[in-house]
Scaffold this motif. Sequence first.
Motif, PDB file in Angstrom:
ATOM      1  N   ALA A 190     -26.944  41.041   3.748  1.00  0.00           N
ATOM      2  CA  ALA A 190     -27.586  39.841   4.298  1.00  0.00           C
ATOM      3  C   ALA A 190     -29.099  40.046   4.241  1.00  0.00           C
ATOM      4  N   THR A 191     -29.813  38.974   4.042  1.00  0.00           N
ATOM      5  CA  THR A 191     -31.274  39.054   3.954  1.00  0.00           C
ATOM      6  C   THR A 191     -31.903  39.461   5.290  1.00  0.00           C
ATOM      7  N   THR A 192     -31.197  39.224   6.383  1.00  0.00           N
ATOM      8  CA  THR A 192     -31.715  39.542   7.718  1.00  0.00           C
ATOM      9  C   THR A 192     -31.289  40.930   8.207  1.00  0.00           C
ATOM     10  N   ARG A 217     -17.197  42.603   8.271  1.00  0.00           N
ATOM     11  CA  ARG A 217     -17.934  41.946   9.361  1.00  0.00           C
ATOM     12  C   ARG A 217     -19.307  42.562   9.587  1.00  0.00           C
ATOM     13  N   VAL A 218     -19.547  43.735   9.010  1.00  0.00           N
ATOM     14  CA  VAL A 218     -20.792  44.470   9.230  1.00  0.00           C
ATOM     15  C   VAL A 218     -21.475  44.671   7.882  1.00  0.00           C
ATOM     16  N   THR A 219     -22.790  44.500   7.870  1.00  0.00           N
ATOM     17  CA  THR A 219     -23.559  44.733   6.650  1.00  0.00           C
ATOM     18  C   THR A 219     -24.539  45.877   6.877  1.00  0.00           C
ATOM     19  N   PRO A 220     -24.846  46.641   5.838  1.00  0.00           N
ATOM     20  CA  PRO A 220     -24.197  46.617   4.533  1.00  0.00           C
ATOM     21  C   PRO A 220     -22.834  47.300   4.568  1.00  0.00           C
ATOM     22  N   THR A 221     -21.919  46.761   3.811  1.00  0.00           N
ATOM     23  CA  THR A 221     -20.627  47.397   3.558  1.00  0.00           C
ATOM     24  C   THR A 221     -20.456  47.421   2.050  1.00  0.00           C
ATOM     25  N   THR A 222     -20.204  48.605   1.529  1.00  0.00           N
ATOM     26  CA  THR A 222     -20.134  48.795   0.082  1.00  0.00           C
ATOM     27  C   THR A 222     -18.757  49.308  -0.316  1.00  0.00           C
ATOM     28  N   TYR A 252     -13.744  53.780  -2.931  1.00  0.00           N
ATOM     29  CA  TYR A 252     -14.702  54.197  -1.898  1.00  0.00           C
ATOM     30  C   TYR A 252     -15.063  52.976  -1.073  1.00  0.00           C
ATOM     31  N   GLN A 253     -15.236  53.197   0.217  1.00  0.00           N
ATOM     32  CA  GLN A 253     -15.683  52.129   1.117  1.00  0.00           C
ATOM     33  C   GLN A 253     -16.614  52.760   2.126  1.00  0.00           C
ATOM     34  N   LYS A 254     -17.745  52.117   2.386  1.00  0.00           N
ATOM     35  CA  LYS A 254     -18.706  52.662   3.333  1.00  0.00           C
ATOM     36  C   LYS A 254     -19.388  51.544   4.086  1.00  0.00           C
ATOM     37  N   ILE A 255     -19.366  51.658   5.406  1.00  0.00           N
ATOM     38  CA  ILE A 255     -20.145  50.760   6.256  1.00  0.00           C
ATOM     39  C   ILE A 255     -21.464  51.475   6.523  1.00  0.00           C
TER      40      ILE A 255
END
Length: 186
Positions: free
Chosen positions: A79-81, A148-153, A164-167
């Motif tokens: 998200a930009t914010t 629901r949380v950024t960044p999530t990759t 791979y998944q990372k919050i």
Amino acid sequence: MTHRIHIDHSRPDGNAPAHDAGRRRLLLGGAGALLSLGLAGCQSKESIALEGVTVQHLDGKPVALDSIKGKPTVITFWATTCPGCVKEIPHIQDLHDKYAERGVNVVGLAMSYDPLDQINAMVKQKDMTYTIWQDKTGRGAEVFGPVRVTPTTFILDREARIAYQKIGLVDMDRVEGLIEGLLESA
């Protein structure tokens, strides 16, 4: 001679005092949280159901999310914010610069609440040349977890299985190692 003193905190009914029970719950909750964070690198055996899910290109046209299948993909929900997301942009750009020519999709999927004009302004300001889409309906975030949380990759293999998944901010060395492994297994 050293004397050790042992204080028995048990109650006559054999139960531990309330503060010990609270401490135990806190420790178990913390252990559960650490376990869930530790699972961030787990690989999935099933593909993510991307078929029929559309997101939006920066020009407002729909894009089929399953268009990423067939190539290893790094997809980050941002998200930009989000200060962490903005901090991560140069690293995601580096991944694109390093791996795009080797057949890796690098995608930034902006969250549904991020206005398109704000996303376009950030792309221009930060000179983001990797693929940027907007998850206008939120359906993309839903099929990935939900996110629901950024960044999530996520790093996906060619079949859209999670490698791979990372919050939070990614470990670039680990990400690059995983990408190299996916490219070698082709």
